[in-house]
Write an enzyme that holds these catalytic residues in place. Structure first.
Site, PDB file in Angstrom:
ATOM      1  N   THR A  58     -28.364   6.467  12.824  1.00  0.00           N
ATOM      2  CA  THR A  58     -27.827   5.242  13.432  1.00  0.00           C
ATOM      3  C   THR A  58     -28.088   4.041  12.529  1.00  0.00           C
ATOM      4  O   THR A  58     -29.050   4.039  11.754  1.00  0.00           O
ATOM      5  CB  THR A  58     -28.517   4.960  14.793  1.00  0.00           C
ATOM      6  N   ILE A  59     -27.236   3.032  12.668  1.00  0.00           N
ATOM      7  CA  ILE A  59     -27.580   1.707  12.158  1.00  0.00           C
ATOM      8  C   ILE A  59     -28.523   1.120  13.206  1.00  0.00           C
ATOM      9  O   ILE A  59     -28.273   1.220  14.414  1.00  0.00           O
ATOM     10  CB  ILE A  59     -26.337   0.818  11.941  1.00  0.00           C
ATOM     11  N   SER A  60     -29.629   0.541  12.754  1.00  0.00           N
ATOM     12  CA  SER A  60     -30.613  -0.001  13.698  1.00  0.00           C
ATOM     13  C   SER A  60     -30.012  -1.149  14.496  1.00  0.00           C
ATOM     14  O   SER A  60     -29.017  -1.758  14.094  1.00  0.00           O
ATOM     15  CB  SER A  60     -31.848  -0.505  12.943  1.00  0.00           C
ATOM     16  N   HIS A  65     -33.241  -5.401  12.954  1.00  0.00           N
ATOM     17  CA  HIS A  65     -32.952  -5.943  11.620  1.00  0.00           C
ATOM     18  C   HIS A  65     -33.521  -7.361  11.500  1.00  0.00           C
ATOM     19  O   HIS A  65     -34.125  -7.714  10.481  1.00  0.00           O
ATOM     20  CB  HIS A  65     -31.441  -5.963  11.369  1.00  0.00           C
ATOM     21  N   SER A  89     -26.327   2.436   6.644  1.00  0.00           N
ATOM     22  CA  SER A  89     -25.074   1.667   6.661  1.00  0.00           C
ATOM     23  C   SER A  89     -24.964   0.699   5.493  1.00  0.00           C
ATOM     24  O   SER A  89     -23.868   0.234   5.181  1.00  0.00           O
ATOM     25  CB  SER A  89     -25.002   0.861   7.965  1.00  0.00           C
ATOM     26  N   ASP A 110     -30.938   6.315  -0.237  1.00  0.00           N
ATOM     27  CA  ASP A 110     -30.795   7.278   0.856  1.00  0.00           C
ATOM     28  C   ASP A 110     -30.750   8.674   0.247  1.00  0.00           C
ATOM     29  O   ASP A 110     -30.385   8.840  -0.920  1.00  0.00           O
ATOM     30  CB  ASP A 110     -29.537   7.015   1.697  1.00  0.00           C
ATOM     31  N   ASP A 142     -34.929  10.956  -2.833  1.00  0.00           N
ATOM     32  CA  ASP A 142     -35.898  11.137  -1.755  1.00  0.00           C
ATOM     33  C   ASP A 142     -36.765   9.883  -1.631  1.00  0.00           C
ATOM     34  O   ASP A 142     -37.554   9.576  -2.527  1.00  0.00           O
ATOM     35  CB  ASP A 142     -36.776  12.360  -2.062  1.00  0.00           C
ATOM     36  N   GLY A 143     -36.615   9.186  -0.510  1.00  0.00           N
ATOM     37  CA  GLY A 143     -37.347   7.941  -0.294  1.00  0.00           C
ATOM     38  C   GLY A 143     -38.854   8.103  -0.287  1.00  0.00           C
ATOM     39  O   GLY A 143     -39.581   7.133  -0.525  1.00  0.00           O
TER      40      GLY A 143
HETATM   41  N1  SAH Z   1     -31.566   0.670   7.790  1.00  0.00           N
HETATM   42  C1  SAH Z   1     -30.530   1.646   8.072  1.00  0.00           C
HETATM   43  C2  SAH Z   1     -31.155   2.792   8.849  1.00  0.00           C
HETATM   44  C3  SAH Z   1     -30.353   4.048   8.834  1.00  0.00           C
HETATM   45  S1  SAH Z   1     -31.105   5.370   9.788  1.00  0.00           S
HETATM   46  C4  SAH Z   1     -29.443   0.967   8.893  1.00  0.00           C
HETATM   47  O1  SAH Z   1     -29.788   0.171   9.774  1.00  0.00           O
HETATM   48  O2  SAH Z   1     -28.253   1.237   8.684  1.00  0.00           O
HETATM   49  C5  SAH Z   1     -32.353   5.989   8.679  1.00  0.00           C
HETATM   50  C6  SAH Z   1     -31.876   6.417   7.321  1.00  0.00           C
HETATM   51  O3  SAH Z   1     -32.954   7.040   6.639  1.00  0.00           O
HETATM   52  C7  SAH Z   1     -30.726   7.410   7.321  1.00  0.00           C
HETATM   53  O4  SAH Z   1     -29.682   6.867   6.573  1.00  0.00           O
HETATM   54  C8  SAH Z   1     -31.325   8.658   6.671  1.00  0.00           C
HETATM   55  O5  SAH Z   1     -30.394   9.411   5.908  1.00  0.00           O
HETATM   56  C9  SAH Z   1     -32.406   8.045   5.795  1.00  0.00           C
HETATM   57  N2  SAH Z   1     -33.470   8.963   5.385  1.00  0.00           N
HETATM   58  C10 SAH Z   1     -34.137   9.871   6.114  1.00  0.00           C
HETATM   59  N3  SAH Z   1     -35.018  10.544   5.347  1.00  0.00           N
HETATM   60  C11 SAH Z   1     -34.900  10.043   4.088  1.00  0.00           C
HETATM   61  C12 SAH Z   1     -35.545  10.334   2.844  1.00  0.00           C
HETATM   62  N4  SAH Z   1     -36.487  11.259   2.728  1.00  0.00           N
HETATM   63  N5  SAH Z   1     -35.185   9.612   1.766  1.00  0.00           N
HETATM   64  C13 SAH Z   1     -34.235   8.647   1.853  1.00  0.00           C
HETATM   65  N6  SAH Z   1     -33.586   8.344   2.997  1.00  0.00           N
HETATM   66  C14 SAH Z   1     -33.920   9.031   4.106  1.00  0.00           C
END
Ligand code: SAH
Length: 238
Positions: A58-60, A65, A89, A110, A142-143
């Site tokens: 989801t978008i938060s 935000h 997003s 992402d 990978d975040g």
């Molecule tokens: N701030 C964004 C949040 C999207 S939801 C918004 O408001 O649009 C959380 C996001 O974290 C998703 O896009 C998901 O793909 C990403 N995510 C989950 N695990 C991740 C990882 N290990 N590395 C990078 N992104 C990750």
């Protein structure tokens, strides 16, 4: 009370959040006014709730935000370098790019290729100049590992709940920098944490509030559980 902020337009959504005390500063107000949420949420963009954007995420909600931007504001200064882990997003990348100005840089990360594509597509609608100038860069990865190539960061925002604070992200935070990250198990008790690194490199943590976010997926663990198939291959489709 946040649901009361829902509105019919971006301008009235920001008005409502300002009147409710959720948008506190003129700088965050201006950045959110300059970023039309309609470009980033496919349905009900001005409702104050999370919206599905595909890929099971989801978008938060707008008030989350606003809260994240207000918390990060002391470090979202002209020229700052920012990392947005789980950019989804792309909405917050654009807001933060407005705050750090022409000499700043925002890296949106992402791990799902379809979502880095979505961020790029959304930002391109009316904020494409941010991508063309390089003020915003969207990267796949990978975040949990951060993005070492552009570190250290004045500011790190994490948009997904981590089971524990990722050590690489703390390492990549500049002295004097700040990170906002939800921490806790999937579907369980999660807390939004503020992590500050002082000029001497000492790290302090503050628990801001209970929250519910999608998980920060442990990519390497899931990749090996998937018998060697890449997590990008498993999840990179809608
Ligand atoms: N701030 C964004 C949040 C999207 S939801 C918004 O408001 O649009 C959380 C996001 O974290 C998703 O896009 C998901 O793909 C990403 N995510 C989950 N695990 C991740 C990882 N290990 N590395 C990078 N992104 C990750």
């Amino acid at each position: 009370m946040s649901w009361r902020c829902s509105a019919e337009s971006n301008a009235s959504l920001i008005d409502n959040m300002r009147d409710a005390g959720l948008v506190k500063s003129a700088a965050v107000e201006a950045a959110m006014r300059a970023t039309d949420r309609g470009n980033y949420a496919p349905s009900g963009p001005y409702e104050d709730r999370p919206q599905r954007i595909g890929f099971s995420v989801t978008i938060s909600a707008p008030h989350m935000h606003a809260h994240a931007l207000e918390q990060l504001l002391p470090c979202l200064v002209e020229g700052a370098t920012v990392l947005d882990v789980g950019c989804g997003s792309g909405y917050l990348c654009t807001c933060m790019a407005h705050l750090v100005g022409e000499s700043g840089r925002v890296i949106g990360n992402d791990y799902v290729e379809g979502l880095t594509d979505l961020s790029t597509t959304n930002i391109s609608k009316t904020d494409g100049a941010l991508l063309e100038s390089g003020r915003v860069q969207i990267v796949l990865g990978d975040g949990w590992q951060g993005h070492a190539a552009c570190a250290p960061y004045d500011c790190i925002h994490v948009g997904a709940a981590a089971a524990r604070v990722p050590a690489a992200l703390v390492d990549q935070l500049k002295p004097g920098g700040r990170m906002i990250i939800p921490v806790g198990p999937q579907g369980g008790s999660q807390h939004l944490m503020r992590i500050d690194k002082d000029d001497g490199g000492n790290v302090t943590e503050h628990n801001l509030m209970g929250v519910r976010y999608v998980p920060l997926v442990e990519v390497s663990a899931n990749a090996s559980a998937g018998a060697g198939r890449s997590i990008f291959g498993l999840l990179g489709r809608k």
